[in-house]
Design an enzyme around this catalytic site. Structure first.
Site, short mmCIF file in Angstrom:
data_model
loop_
_atom_site.label_atom_id
_atom_site.label_comp_id
_atom_site.label_asym_id
_atom_site.label_seq_id
_atom_site.Cartn_x
_atom_site.Cartn_y
_atom_site.Cartn_z
N TYR A 286 49.01 39.92 35.86
CA TYR A 286 47.82 39.05 35.79
C TYR A 286 47.33 38.68 37.19
O TYR A 286 48.04 38.03 37.97
CB TYR A 286 48.15 37.78 35.01
CG TYR A 286 46.91 37.06 34.51
CD1 TYR A 286 46.27 37.47 33.35
CD2 TYR A 286 46.38 35.99 35.22
CE1 TYR A 286 45.13 36.83 32.89
CE2 TYR A 286 45.24 35.34 34.77
CZ TYR A 286 44.61 35.77 33.60
OH TYR A 286 43.48 35.13 33.15
N TYR A 336 37.23 40.98 34.50
CA TYR A 336 38.01 39.88 33.93
C TYR A 336 37.77 39.79 32.43
O TYR A 336 37.00 38.97 31.95
CB TYR A 336 37.60 38.59 34.63
CG TYR A 336 38.43 37.37 34.29
CD1 TYR A 336 39.79 37.31 34.59
CD2 TYR A 336 37.84 36.25 33.72
CE1 TYR A 336 40.53 36.17 34.30
CE2 TYR A 336 38.57 35.10 33.43
CZ TYR A 336 39.93 35.08 33.73
OH TYR A 336 40.65 33.95 33.46
#
Lengths: 383, 383
Positions: A286, A336
């Site tokens: 992440y 994203y």
């Protein structure tokens, strides 16, 4: 109780995306439907085969039941709409695995859909819906994720001598990966010079340290290991997962401000799966910011605490390095989609479908999630 | 895959409530903390023993991580904040059972906390956060739950000759039960005359057909069956659950408007558990309105479709009847803690702790949830 009762009971059998853009021009519902239909089709299934749905969102997406209507799912036997952010990029897939292995449903679609650039923007300064913390930090103008992560990155730089160039090595490497990913919203390579001369968002973060907001959706389809055998692709089994937080009571009060939550989660994940970082062939970590990715590499044990900077600058995370990381370009360069795209990429890699950016012989992948409050890790593998 | 892999793998070991009032004067966070501490204490545990949390809400409560901080839970290994309403009164407990049996956490608190009268009121007409449906129904002034359920109740009355007095029998019986429940917000008995002369909310619903909005919280603690053996109370095992929707695409478009979702869920629950309505000793059935409870009694097979009216009027649902229903007074008279209080009452009954309203020898309880969109059912039992 066994340490990891869900081990290999379920598998990812389908993945799907919409186009990733800066302005979709369509509703989040349209994006969600398109990505889910793509994933269901990729599995060789139709919406009639789906009986579970799970998604996560921050009041910026479409709920599972509304989507089920649009997809034409005839009966929803289980669903959860999760309130929350990138923390749930992994836990949402784990929830699907739990639901399938618990018998709550047979085939479950996990999706994340957002107009993250043209609609609700995560980078915009507005009070969150997370509750009471706001009252303590908003008066100081401490409002948006780049500010939070910048503080933690600063701590790491001060304590371990981590440099701008080391953070930049992550951005440059991921952009290089994105040049081999036809989906990525940014496919033009950047140099270290480009990085260092780019504008500040929040020191020590340049714009290239920050995730790129996009309009997009992606989805994965989870079903039982048995059912997976009969489907189109090589099953990508879910070996185990962990999520958690460490050092409560508050995410601004960790005992070690360079650890966030991920040391706790990493240790739990390795304990449950019996694996270590050395067993991982490809890692999708992440990367809301360059720093959060680097910090997790340390906390999951890919390198020692404090050595993340030299590690990422050494080339270890490149496609041909010892642990290829964020092979699609990550949230920094692919876009994203709030982290669920990391799982899609991991599945591509484990199927051997990742084209130019394929990590040869990849059989075991780590995907992590989390953005400061809490996080998770999941291990996928093929047999 | 076995039909019911989670059968008896987990148990409820603690239950707790706040006082149930019409104006708490404290924050939802305070309510949530008080109920969770009560439930944890009831289990003979402390917050240090808790590593999982789950709650459901409609932007009107406090998230699990914020609550964990306040409770002093040192490490959260799993949590989910569910977006949604009464549909999740059962699925939230099921999610805890799934998380514990999957190894995601060891001991999980499920809570629902709301200032449902003094704060966000479900009966108030405002656009929901559920998405696209609003655009089709709001222009017609079709905005609040009493309106939706009234339409379905009307259909039942027209088709099966169900009467006001039969709906009233539910309200009167539940108020009678509430007179034996020191927690209930309404403990004064009502007569059929009181019911029939009370004001209309939305025909055919009098005020006594509608749930009573309250400020309150309640909580249950779920852990593994093994761990449950060592704790203070007789374990109340989770035998199985089902949730689902039937007749998509939309909840205003069921093929049979008198069935809602619950026939589908009931059949699935009985299939998974191998039980039928005849095996149930006590039933806590989601009663946002009298009608929704009656409809579910039919759909779970306590009586035939269309016979709910005569069935409830016969005394069958009374404490001394063939199937005591909503022994605490239900959402109509104990108060609308959004359905989680049904599970608390079921556990009380199965422990034999329900005082004056105890159903003698109760060993198997059904709890249902749902408010039109989707619903669920769960079976608890003792051994």
């Amino acid at each position: 109780m066994s340490r990891n009762p869900i081990e290999d009971k379920t598998a990812v059998v389908g993945i799907g995306w919409t186009e990733i853009t800066r302005r979709s021009g369509v509703s989040v519902l349209s994006l969600a439907a398109e990505a889910c239909l793509a994933a269901i089709g990729d599995a060789g299934l139709t919406p009639k085969d789906v009986d579970g749905l799970v998604e996560y969102q921050a009041n910026d997406s479409v709920g599972a039941l509304e989507l089920a209507d649009v997809l034409g799912v005839p009966a929803v036997n289980w669903y959860t709409d999760i309130r929350g952010g990138g923390d749930h990029a992994v836990s949402s897939v784990a929830l699907a695995a739990m639901a399938v292995s618990s018998g709550a449903c047979d085939t479950c679609v996990v999706y994340r859909a957002l107009n993250g650039r043209s609609g609700h923007r995560f980078g915009a300064a507005k009070p969150s819906t997370m509750g009471g913390r706001d009252q303590w930090v908003l008066p100081y103008g401490y409002m948006v994720p780049p500010q939070w992560f910048a503080m933690w990155a600063r701590t790491h730089m001060a304590r371990y001598g981590t440099t701008h160039e080391q953070l930049g090595a992550i951005a440059v490497n991921q952009r290089r990966n994105a040049t081999m990913n036809p989906r990525a919203v940014f496919q033009k390579p950047i140099s270290m010079e480009d990085y260092l001369s780019s504008r500040w968002i929040n020191e020590p973060f340049h714009i290239y340290d920050c995730t790129v907001e996009v309009d997009a959706a992606c989805a994965v389809v989870v079903t039982s290991a048995e059912r997976a055998q009969a489907l189109r692709h090589k099953p990508v089994y879910i070996k185990g997962f962990a999520m958690g937080s460490f050092g409560r009571p508050s995410w601004e009060q960790w005992a070690d401000m360079t650890e966030m939550y991920s040391k706790h989660v990493g240790e739990m994940l390795w304990r449950r799966t019996g694996l270590t970082a050395k067993d991982i062939d490809v890692a999708e970590v992440y990367d809301c910011f360059t720093y959060s990715m680097m910090c997790q590499l340390e906390d999951y044990g890919f390198c020692a605490k404090g050595e993340g900077g030299p590690f990422v600058a050494s080339g270890a995370i490149a496609l041909e390095g010892e642990i290829p990381v964020n092979t699609h370009g990550g949230l920094l360069s692919e876009g994203y989609i709030h982290g669920l795209n990391h799982s899609c990429e991991a599945v591509s890699q484990l199927r051997g479908d990742a084209g130019q950016r394929q990590v040869r012989g990849a059989q075991t992948a780590l995907v992590t999630s989390g953005a400061g409050i809490l996080g998770g890790g999941i291990v996928y593998h093929t047999k």
